[in-house]
Design a protein around this motif. Sequence first.
Motif, PDB file in Angstrom:
ATOM      1  N   MET A   1     -20.596 -31.797  14.358  1.00 26.78           N
ATOM      2  CA  MET A   1     -19.353 -31.213  14.055  1.00 26.78           C
ATOM      3  C   MET A   1     -18.450 -32.545  13.575  1.00 26.78           C
ATOM      4  SD  MET A   1     -16.401 -28.687  15.878  1.00 26.78           S
ATOM      5  CE  MET A   1     -16.289 -29.772  17.184  1.00 26.78           C
TER       6      MET A   1
ATOM      7  N   MET B   1     -15.109 -34.775  13.691  1.00 34.36           N
ATOM      8  CA  MET B   1     -13.899 -35.092  14.376  1.00 34.36           C
ATOM      9  C   MET B   1     -13.521 -36.386  14.035  1.00 34.36           C
ATOM     10  SD  MET B   1     -14.491 -32.832  17.807  1.00 34.36           S
ATOM     11  CE  MET B   1     -12.949 -32.410  18.120  1.00 34.36           C
TER      12      MET B   1
ATOM     13  N   LYS C   1      -9.517 -32.593  16.127  1.00 31.33           N
ATOM     14  CA  LYS C   1     -10.210 -31.839  15.068  1.00 31.33           C
ATOM     15  C   LYS C   1      -9.747 -32.136  13.717  1.00 31.33           C
ATOM     16  CE  LYS C   1     -11.252 -27.842  18.146  1.00 31.33           C
ATOM     17  NZ  LYS C   1     -11.110 -26.402  18.368  1.00 31.33           N
TER      18      LYS C   1
ATOM     19  N   GLU D   1     -19.106 -37.875  14.056  1.00 26.92           N
ATOM     20  CA  GLU D   1     -19.813 -36.608  14.118  1.00 26.92           C
ATOM     21  C   GLU D   1     -20.097 -36.528  15.924  1.00 26.92           C
ATOM     22  OE1 GLU D   1     -23.061 -36.348  11.676  1.00 26.92           O
ATOM     23  OE2 GLU D   1     -21.770 -36.484   9.809  1.00 26.92           O
TER      24      GLU D   1
ATOM     25  N   GLU E   1     -21.745 -33.741  18.713  1.00 24.64           N
ATOM     26  CA  GLU E   1     -22.346 -32.689  18.893  1.00 24.64           C
ATOM     27  C   GLU E   1     -22.004 -31.545  19.395  1.00 24.64           C
ATOM     28  OE1 GLU E   1     -26.139 -33.316  21.193  1.00 24.64           O
ATOM     29  OE2 GLU E   1     -26.656 -35.128  20.408  1.00 24.64           O
ATOM     30  N   GLU E   2     -22.054 -30.164  18.986  1.00 27.34           N
ATOM     31  CA  GLU E   2     -21.318 -29.046  19.227  1.00 27.34           C
ATOM     32  C   GLU E   2     -21.829 -28.584  20.824  1.00 27.34           C
ATOM     33  OE1 GLU E   2     -20.454 -26.119  16.375  1.00 27.34           O
ATOM     34  OE2 GLU E   2     -20.879 -27.574  14.994  1.00 27.34           O
TER      35      GLU E   2
END
Length: 78
Positions: free
Chosen positions: A2, A4, A29, A75, A77-78
């Motif tokens: 993701m 951010m 975000k 980037e 990790e979710e």
Amino acid sequence: MMKMYLAYSTEYSDETKEVGSTAPIGVFKTRKKAISVIQDLSQIDHAMQFKSGGNVEDFIYNNAQELIYTVTQVEVEE
């Protein structure tokens, strides 16, 4: 992964041209929220953009505080 936005500050003396320590401010975000936070901290209402390759960084330099505030995309990790 993701995308951010990492906000951090770096000590910088315009007088001596020396760079000091870096301190994280937070991960946000949206770029807009990260810029808003550094604008509040720096008490300066505009950010400049610096493009390095494909990555755009927003930054504010507050001479009185001797700090450079930076927002860069990361980037996570979710």
